[in-house]
Design an enzyme around this catalytic site. Structure first.
Site, PDB file in Angstrom:
ATOM      1  N   SER A 117     -68.200 -51.661  28.038  1.00 26.34           N
ATOM      2  CA  SER A 117     -68.127 -50.593  27.090  1.00 26.34           C
ATOM      3  C   SER A 117     -67.503 -49.483  27.844  1.00 26.34           C
ATOM      4  O   SER A 117     -67.016 -48.297  27.074  1.00 26.34           O
ATOM      5  CB  SER A 117     -69.858 -50.096  26.955  1.00 26.34           C
ATOM      6  OG  SER A 117     -70.290 -51.093  26.288  1.00 26.34           O
ATOM      7  N   HIS A 346     -78.359 -57.837  23.922  1.00 20.15           N
ATOM      8  CA  HIS A 346     -78.513 -58.255  25.531  1.00 20.15           C
ATOM      9  C   HIS A 346     -79.813 -59.068  25.823  1.00 20.15           C
ATOM     10  O   HIS A 346     -79.879 -59.885  26.592  1.00 20.15           O
ATOM     11  CB  HIS A 346     -78.256 -57.118  26.322  1.00 20.15           C
ATOM     12  CG  HIS A 346     -76.734 -56.740  26.659  1.00 20.15           C
ATOM     13  ND1 HIS A 346     -75.995 -57.763  26.869  1.00 20.15           N
ATOM     14  CD2 HIS A 346     -76.188 -55.356  26.703  1.00 20.15           C
ATOM     15  CE1 HIS A 346     -74.486 -57.331  27.143  1.00 20.15           C
ATOM     16  NE2 HIS A 346     -74.879 -55.812  26.840  1.00 20.15           N
ATOM     17  N   HIS A 388     -67.188 -53.179  21.081  1.00 18.86           N
ATOM     18  CA  HIS A 388     -66.994 -54.488  21.418  1.00 18.86           C
ATOM     19  C   HIS A 388     -68.161 -55.317  20.581  1.00 18.86           C
ATOM     20  O   HIS A 388     -69.078 -54.791  20.036  1.00 18.86           O
ATOM     21  CB  HIS A 388     -66.972 -54.899  22.757  1.00 18.86           C
ATOM     22  CG  HIS A 388     -68.244 -54.623  23.678  1.00 18.86           C
ATOM     23  ND1 HIS A 388     -69.712 -55.088  23.019  1.00 18.86           N
ATOM     24  CD2 HIS A 388     -68.877 -53.532  23.979  1.00 18.86           C
ATOM     25  CE1 HIS A 388     -70.710 -54.473  23.759  1.00 18.86           C
ATOM     26  NE2 HIS A 388     -70.060 -53.391  24.418  1.00 18.86           N
TER      27      HIS A 388
END
Ligand SMILES: *[C@@H]1O[C@H](CO)[C@@H](O)[C@H](O)[C@H]1NC(C)=O
Ligand SMILES: *[C@@H]1O[C@H](CO)[C@@H](O)[C@H](O)[C@H]1NC(C)=O
Ligand SMILES: *[C@@H]1O[C@H](CO)[C@@H](O)[C@H](O)[C@H]1NC(C)=O
Ligand SMILES: *[C@@H]1O[C@H](CO)[C@@H](O)[C@H](O)[C@H]1NC(C)=O
Ligand SMILES: *[C@@H]1O[C@H](CO)[C@@H](O)[C@H](O)[C@H]1NC(C)=O
Ligand SMILES: *[C@@H]1O[C@H](CO)[C@@H](O)[C@H](O)[C@H]1NC(C)=O
Length: 552
Positions: A117, A346, A388
């Site tokens: 990021s 995540h 992303h």
């Protein structure tokens, strides 16, 4: 982190009788629904295309980043949004899916196929691609090497460019304000991890100050900065992380100089935010959480309103109210990040990631409504994109109306009733899955799936199945969508480098290399054959424009 187990208000839980969300009733008329819908869209798209071509100077800019919001996240969040309103969901729209123009952005860093990021934020805020882990410096800098931060490697974000021209600039994020995306709007750091002095390994603190310190050095004239990360601004004795004893909040409040910020307001709570009166303050710093802000879904479950943190929509609305006081004439530039879509993914916690995405949709909608009400919408370029993607998938042939976060159902051919779908190994499947992460079965031998039969997959912290066991799920390397509306948005098309986002903004808002003073030397090339094509098509364009005038 405190994990709150909660159950979403879905009409069905695993133990209850399975049911599907209904598709809209109008679809039952068969072809005519799709033919009418298709023709309405053609008319609308044609009018909107002409409208955006007629106006290309953007006085105001709002850039929204869904951190980790790849295409599969957008689709699944759209379905969740529809299902929260009790419809099948596929036909629903996130607010920004109504924007006229879209593109795909290639997110790679100059040294990594799959991006982080920091490198991506640098790309879409400065227009220069760089290496993974670097903030506001180009690819000639070396991660962790302070000497490589030089005038040659330093980059300027379009927010800084706008502030230098006296425009009203703001940042809103649900992460720590020293985290990658917001940090790239004001800092230059050869390591994204140098958020406070205690996490920095810099050997030269005057050349490479920590990121929190850089907010005071480089963004003291930003009109509004709202987000989390208080700990990086306070010394240890005040529950902060700083070892140098500095209280950066007090220093920010005391900042003087010709910054047009003589009335500074510092806030920490939702009530303080909601109570702020835009014309009574010049500059606002809100550190609304010690670290990242809470996940939206769990924050919204709090019955005691004074314990809630502000939602992204509330922060965005207040930021725009503040910015329009100053920026109405000079122009405003706002960066808004829904930073925790990424954190949900995540952890393989798709419920969290998708609710964060719906919260981003709400924030975009709130911004559109506020700018419309202030009659500034037509001169505002709005872009919504991601830094992303994630290795997150949606599939398994879910039936229409399949509750998106639950186990997959099938229809029993004999009885016509819904029942759990069982794979070859007699175990159920989820519609949402990950390629890696903590959701992988630790005791996996000859099978990939895990036994989720008795799990409540709608819990915020449920870890969806993953193929490879890994402590944190990975970013995805494929392209991300870019959605745009307003002046300049027609430049958002095709498959582009992620830096295109910054160039579209700078070009449309006349910033940096496209500043009005340098405009003469930057003329879009119009080839002769295009000119004649325009001439030949003039009658057609006239027809469309007159149709458009009739339409508004
Ligand atoms: C959806 O259905 C549930 C359960 O029937 C109900 O509580 C809820 O209010 C409905 N939501 C909407 C937006 O209609
Ligand atoms: C750090 O960067 C400087 C300047 O680019 C370079 O001369 C030096 O060799 C680098 N040091 C290391 C250890 O890479
Ligand atoms: C302060 O505001 C005034 C009036 O809006 C403007 O002319 C001036 O450029 C601003 N100064 C700075 C340093 O932004
Ligand atoms: C709500 O939260 C505030 C702040 O924590 C607390 O002071 C107050 O007593 C709470 N109210 C109730 C009704 O629990
Ligand atoms: C269909 O339902 C019946 C009755 O519950 C059950 O016996 C049968 O196994 C089901 N068929 C399949 C293919 O699951
Ligand atoms: C999966 O879990 C369910 C409920 O806990 C149990 O009844 C079933 O036997 C399990 N299946 C396998 C293959 O382990």
């Amino acid at each position: 982190m405190q994990l709150q187990v909660f159950i979403l208000s879905m009409p069905m839980l695993c133990s209850a009788l399975p049911s599907l969300y209904p598709a809209p009733a109008q679809e039952s008329v068969g072809s005519s629904y799709w033919l009418d819908q298709g023709q309405r869209e053609i008319r609308r798209v044609e009018h909107e295309t002409i409208r955006s071509l007629l106006k290309s100077r953007a006085k105001h800019v709002v850039l929204f980043i869904g951190d980790g919001m790849g295409v599969s996240t957008v689709t699944a969040a759209r379905i969740l949004k529809g299902q929260l309103e009790n419809s099948s969901g596929d036909e629903a729209q996130l607010s920004f899916e109504r924007f006229q123009h879209t593109a795909l952005a290639k997110t790679y860093n100059t040294d990594y196929q799959t991006a982080d990021s920091a490198g991506t934020a640098t790309a879409f805020l400065t227009g220069v691609k760089t290496r993974s882990g670097l903030l506001g410096v180009n690819g000639n800098a070396i991660r962790g090497n302070c000497s490589s931060l030089t005038d040659e490697t330093r980059l300027t974000s379009f927010l800084r460019m706008a502030a230098d021209e006296g425009r009203a600039v703001g940042i809103v994020s649900t992460t720590r304000l020293t985290h990658a995306t917001p940090a790239a709007a004001y800092s230059h750091s050869v390591d994204r991890g140098w958020e406070s002095d205690s996490s920095s390994t810099s050997d030269d603190r005057s050349r490479c100050p920590d990121i929190a310190r850089q907010m005071l050095l480089n963004a003291a004239d930003y009109k509004v900065i709202l987000g989390g990360g208080r700990q990086n601004f306070l010394p240890e004795e005040l529950k902060g992380k700083r070892k140098d004893g500095a209280n950066l909040i007090r220093e920010w409040q005391a900042k003087q100089g010709s910054l047009n910020c003589s009335r500074r307001a510092y806030i920490e709570t939702r009530n303080q935010l909601l109570d702020l009166e835009p014309d009574k303050v010049d500059c606002v710093l809100g550190l609304l959480s010690s670290s990242h802000m809470e996940y939206h879904a769990e924050n919204m479950m709090k019955q005691n309103l004074s314990e809630r943190q502000p939602s992204l929509a509330e922060m965005t609305t207040k930021a725009l109210e503040l910015l329009t006081v100053y920026g109405k004439d000079t122009g405003l530039v706002l960066l808004v990040e829904a930073g925790r879509i990424d954190h949900g993914h995540h952890g393989n916690q798709a419920n969290r990631a998708l609710h964060e995405t719906v919260a981003l949709s709400d924030a975009v909608e709130a911004a559109v409504q506020l700018l419309k009400q202030k009659k500034l919408l037509d001169e505002t370029l709005m872009i919504v994109t991601a830094d992303h993607s994630h290795v997150f998938t949606m599939g398994h042939y879910g039936l229409r109306g399949q509750p998106i976060t639950q186990l997959k159902y099938k229809r029993n051919a004999t009885t016509g009733r819904l029942q759990l779908y069982k794979a070859g190994d007699d175990l159920p499947l989820t519609v949402l899955n990950y390629a890696d992460g903590r959701g992988a079965s630790k005791s996996r031998h000859d099978r990939w799936s895990i036994n989720a039969t008795a799990e409540d997959t709608t819990k915020a912290d449920y870890q969806f199945p993953a193929m490879m066991l890994k402590s944190g799920e990975s970013h995805g390397g494929e392209d991300v969508p870019v959605f745009a509306r307003g002046p300049g948005s027609h430049l958002v098309q095709g498959v582009r480098e992620q830096t295109h986002v910054a160039h579209v903004i700078m070009y449309s808002a006349h910033l940096g290399p496209y500043a009005s003073s340098q405009r003469e030397s930057f003329q879009p090339t119009v080839a002769p054959n295009i000119k004649s094509a325009i001439f030949v098509n003039a009658a057609y364009i006239f027809k469309l424009v007159s149709g458009f005038v009739g339409f508004v």
